[in-house]
Design a protein around this motif. Structure first.
Motif, mmCIF file in Angstrom:
data_model
loop_
_atom_site.group_PDB
_atom_site.id
_atom_site.type_symbol
_atom_site.label_atom_id
_atom_site.label_comp_id
_atom_site.label_asym_id
_atom_site.label_seq_id
_atom_site.Cartn_x
_atom_site.Cartn_y
_atom_site.Cartn_z
ATOM 1 N N UNK A 246 0.803 -1.227 0.000
ATOM 2 C CA UNK A 246 0.000 0.000 0.000
ATOM 3 C C UNK A 246 0.836 1.277 0.000
ATOM 4 N N UNK A 247 2.109 1.188 0.280
ATOM 5 C CA UNK A 247 2.915 2.399 0.223
ATOM 6 C C UNK A 247 3.009 2.967 -1.198
ATOM 7 N N UNK A 248 3.207 2.159 -2.256
ATOM 8 C CA UNK A 248 3.219 2.744 -3.604
ATOM 9 C C UNK A 248 1.911 3.414 -3.986
ATOM 10 N N UNK A 249 0.808 3.040 -3.343
ATOM 11 C CA UNK A 249 -0.484 3.628 -3.695
ATOM 12 C C UNK A 249 -0.716 4.976 -3.045
ATOM 13 N N UNK A 250 0.020 5.283 -1.966
ATOM 14 C CA UNK A 250 -0.226 6.534 -1.236
ATOM 15 C C UNK A 250 0.982 7.464 -1.215
ATOM 16 N N UNK A 251 2.093 7.050 -1.764
ATOM 17 C CA UNK A 251 3.300 7.873 -1.644
ATOM 18 C C UNK A 251 3.219 9.143 -2.477
ATOM 19 N N UNK A 252 2.336 9.199 -3.472
ATOM 20 C CA UNK A 252 2.165 10.425 -4.253
ATOM 21 C C UNK A 252 1.273 11.440 -3.546
ATOM 22 N N UNK A 253 0.658 11.031 -2.450
ATOM 23 C CA UNK A 253 -0.191 11.942 -1.689
ATOM 24 C C UNK A 253 0.691 12.824 -0.797
ATOM 25 N N UNK A 254 0.028 13.665 -0.019
ATOM 26 C CA UNK A 254 0.753 14.478 0.953
ATOM 27 C C UNK A 254 1.586 13.580 1.868
ATOM 28 N N UNK A 255 2.794 14.046 2.177
ATOM 29 C CA UNK A 255 3.732 13.196 2.922
ATOM 30 C C UNK A 255 3.175 12.774 4.270
ATOM 31 N N UNK A 256 2.571 13.683 4.990
ATOM 32 C CA UNK A 256 2.024 13.348 6.305
ATOM 33 C C UNK A 256 0.857 12.385 6.188
ATOM 34 N N UNK A 257 0.008 12.603 5.199
ATOM 35 C CA UNK A 257 -1.142 11.717 5.025
ATOM 36 C C UNK A 257 -0.679 10.320 4.624
ATOM 37 N N UNK A 258 0.334 10.241 3.774
ATOM 38 C CA UNK A 258 0.850 8.937 3.358
ATOM 39 C C UNK A 258 1.437 8.176 4.539
ATOM 40 N N UNK A 259 2.244 8.852 5.354
ATOM 41 C CA UNK A 259 2.836 8.193 6.518
ATOM 42 C C UNK A 259 1.777 7.814 7.549
ATOM 43 N N UNK A 260 0.776 8.689 7.738
ATOM 44 C CA UNK A 260 -0.296 8.381 8.678
ATOM 45 C C UNK A 260 -1.114 7.183 8.205
ATOM 46 N N UNK A 263 1.022 4.090 8.767
ATOM 47 C CA UNK A 263 1.105 3.860 10.208
ATOM 48 C C UNK A 263 -0.176 3.287 10.788
ATOM 49 N N UNK A 264 -1.318 3.760 10.306
ATOM 50 C CA UNK A 264 -2.600 3.223 10.776
ATOM 51 C C UNK A 264 -2.777 1.775 10.360
ATOM 52 N N UNK A 265 -2.355 1.441 9.144
ATOM 53 C CA UNK A 265 -2.442 0.056 8.677
ATOM 54 C C UNK A 265 -1.629 -0.866 9.578
ATOM 55 N N UNK A 266 -0.402 -0.466 9.896
ATOM 56 C CA UNK A 266 0.457 -1.288 10.756
ATOM 57 C C UNK A 266 -0.094 -1.345 12.176
#
Length: 306
Positions: A246-260, A263-266
């Motif tokens: 799922x990281x490749x699917x969200x890494x183009x988003x805002x950096x904080x939103x992608x990391x959040x 992090x929520x998934x984990x």
């Protein structure tokens, strides 16, 4: 034949005379359109995005796969519609299980195993096996801990099966549903952020739970240190599959939103593992009141209970 040869020579003479009259004229070859298309495609291709296309796939690749497989969608109220979700063989299921247990860094689980034919057969039976494994192992763990105590009377706790089933299946369906809805919402904010369907997300979560089946069996060992080492090891394996997917699917988003998001998934995945270990295997013993049994001679007998 002689007339045909004379006609061809006349055509060549006309072309030569035309070029002699206008030296700046250009000729058109039937091979040029293909070369122009190739050159335009090369200029439009952005550098550094080939990896994303390989991991996530593009619309053109998806259309090619659909056309190549000649997939036809049946109405959802028919049996054929749901039959496609279970159209997998043993080798495909084993290959996907192996991919979830031994994740390869830099390789996308959906792209390698799921996208060609997402299924619900493997996730359904993995969750069902995990439910009974946790329930049975929890009962056996409780039995071995109190084995040899004269005041202990073993009573099988069948309610653990229903509790485990509710927990596992709710996690395997509700969390992917929430994640899919969140990615669809972010797709309206950031273009091309979502490339996973709901079925693919459910499939990833289902296969990621397989590693907990042997872990739950080893949780029978009555040593808390061993149990926590096992849960951390299993969490790292299954969690890495989710992160790399799922990281490749969200890494183009805002950096904080992608990391959040990651992090929520984990965090949710860790809560499931730790919650199952704490409730089914490390549950604290309850102190029940000592029952008082009246005797026939007027005296009372106090029995000890565990």
């Amino acid at each position: 034949i002689a007339a045909l040869v004379m006609y061809l020579f006349a055509e060549f003479d006309d072309a030569a005379n035309l070029l002699a009259a206008n030296p700046d004229a250009t000729t058109i070859s039937i091979d040029e359109p293909a070369e122009i298309t190739k050159n335009q495609h090369g200029r439009l291709q952005e550098p550094g995005r080939e990896e994303d296309d390989e991991l996530l796939g593009t619309d053109d690749s998806d259309k090619t796969e659909l056309l190549a497989g000649q997939k036809k969608s049946a109405p959802f109220w028919t049996f054929e519609y749901y039959q496609t979700f279970f159209d997998v063989d043993t080798y495909q299921v084993l290959d996907r299980i192996k991919g979830s247990v031994f994740p390869v860094p830099g390789k996308n689980f959906v792209r390698l195993y799921i996208r060609s034919n997402p299924d619900l057969y493997g996730p359904f039976w993995i969750c069902a096996t995990l439910v009974f494994t946790i329930a049975v192992s929890g009962n056996l763990s409780n039995f071995f801990i109190h084995l040899g105590k004269p005041t202990y009377h073993y009573v099988p706790e069948f309610r653990k099966v229903s509790i485990a089933a509710t927990t596992i299946y709710a996690y395997a369906w509700l969390v992917p549903l929430a994640l899919w809805g969140f990615l669809m919402w972010r797709n309206s904010k950031v273009m091309n952020i979502v490339s996973y369907s709901f079925l693919e997300i459910v499939c990833v979560y289902g296969y990621s739970l397989f590693v907990y089946i042997p872990t739950a069996i080893l949780w029978i060992i009555p040593q808390k240190v061993v149990r926590w080492v096992l849960v951390m090891f299993s969490l790292c394996l299954s969690g890495s599959v989710l992160v790399m997917t799922f990281w490749p699917a969200v890494r183009d988003d805002n950096r904080r939103i992608a990391l959040a998001t990651v992090g929520t998934i984990v965090l949710l995945h860790a809560l499931l593992a730790v919650g199952c270990l704490a409730y089914f295997f490390d549950a604290p013993e309850l102190d029940f009141p000592v029952p008082i049994i009246p005797a026939h001679n007027g005296t009372t007998v106090i029995t000890k209970s565990q």
